[in-house]
Write an enzyme that holds these catalytic residues in place. Sequence first.
Site, short mmCIF file in Angstrom:
data_model
loop_
_atom_site.label_atom_id
_atom_site.label_comp_id
_atom_site.label_asym_id
_atom_site.label_seq_id
_atom_site.Cartn_x
_atom_site.Cartn_y
_atom_site.Cartn_z
N TYR A 1 0.84 -1.20 0.00
CA TYR A 1 0.00 0.00 0.00
C TYR A 1 0.87 1.25 0.00
O TYR A 1 0.73 2.12 -0.87
CB TYR A 1 -0.91 -0.04 1.23
N ASP A 2 1.77 1.31 0.98
CA ASP A 2 2.57 2.53 1.14
C ASP A 2 3.38 2.84 -0.11
O ASP A 2 3.38 3.98 -0.60
CB ASP A 2 3.56 2.38 2.31
#
Length: 326
Positions: free
Chosen positions: A144-145
């Site tokens: 995600y990041d």
Amino acid sequence: MNILVAGGAGFIGSHVVDRLLRRTDFELLVVVDNLWTGLQSNLAHIRDDRMKFVKSDVEVFNSELRFDEIYHFASPASPPWFIAEPARTISANIRGAFRLRELLARGGQFAFTSTSEVYGDPLVSPQPESYRGSVDCTGPRSSYDESKRCTESFLFEMSRTEGMRIKVVRLFNVFGPRTRPNDGRAVSNFLTRALRGDPIVVYGDGSQSRSWGYIDDIIDALERYFWLDGINFSGPLNIGNNREISVIDVALYVQSLFPQVEIQFGPPVAQDPTNRCPDLTRARQVLPGWHCKVSYEIGIGLTLDWFRKVGMSQGAGRANLPNKEI
Ligand code: UDP
């Protein structure tokens, strides 16, 4: 004029769709969503013929049309969901952005919801947009990041080299109506468990903090930034509530509404950020007068009402497991 909202059946996306439909200056609003984390019920109330829903992965969405405004919201945002399907998460963000760029009309605007997770487990607080973050690119949250970071990179480079008009926001934690009951995040988990009479489970000791923004306040900011105020600024722009509250305090507040519900402590989540709070200096310049008006106490009450009346039956039966098919 045509608008495309990728991820428009999701929590944030569907609220933005509602606001877009207040406008009178476009003919067509296409919502593309694969209903992985989104729910078609989030759009069921819409009676506006200008809105067309297409069930598709954003990466392969095909159209002859070109869109004057594109909103890229197509991504899971809750840790259990993106941790369970990292390849799909990376693909939705990055390949999704590549695909959507091909659909952008010349001179069109590409808006992207990035995240406070680009700051990772931050070493400065509050986090200004200039803070470069502390992300582990091999860690469990990295799908995600890093895919949000990479999509930011892609967009800012397209802006620099090709003059693409972009708007990038970094959303801090958002909660409110239209969160899935099995979304897996703190506020929705606490409320849905309390409504079922199950114990609330705090991961770790609960001292980790977040800044909890109520959906209506966040959408007010997005609407002003993306189209209402005629802003010419690419971002990135922090959007969130800068009142930082620990997870245990949120749990205790929910327990105060359900005194019979127990709080239990579960194992800490790997690489769970210890703190998160937006520096809103830039937001105050770009969006004068905007701030989060709804306290988390009021917001939790509003969200609880919604779960009671509507939300508990939505996307039900999937108990904290990402669904591959709907
Ligand atoms: N959390 C928790 N119990 C839950 C869900 C989340 O204690 O049932 C914690 C989680 O470990 C994190 C915080 O609450 O420290 C916020 O989690 P959330 O998933 O809402 O957002 P994010 O981690 O993406 O900020």
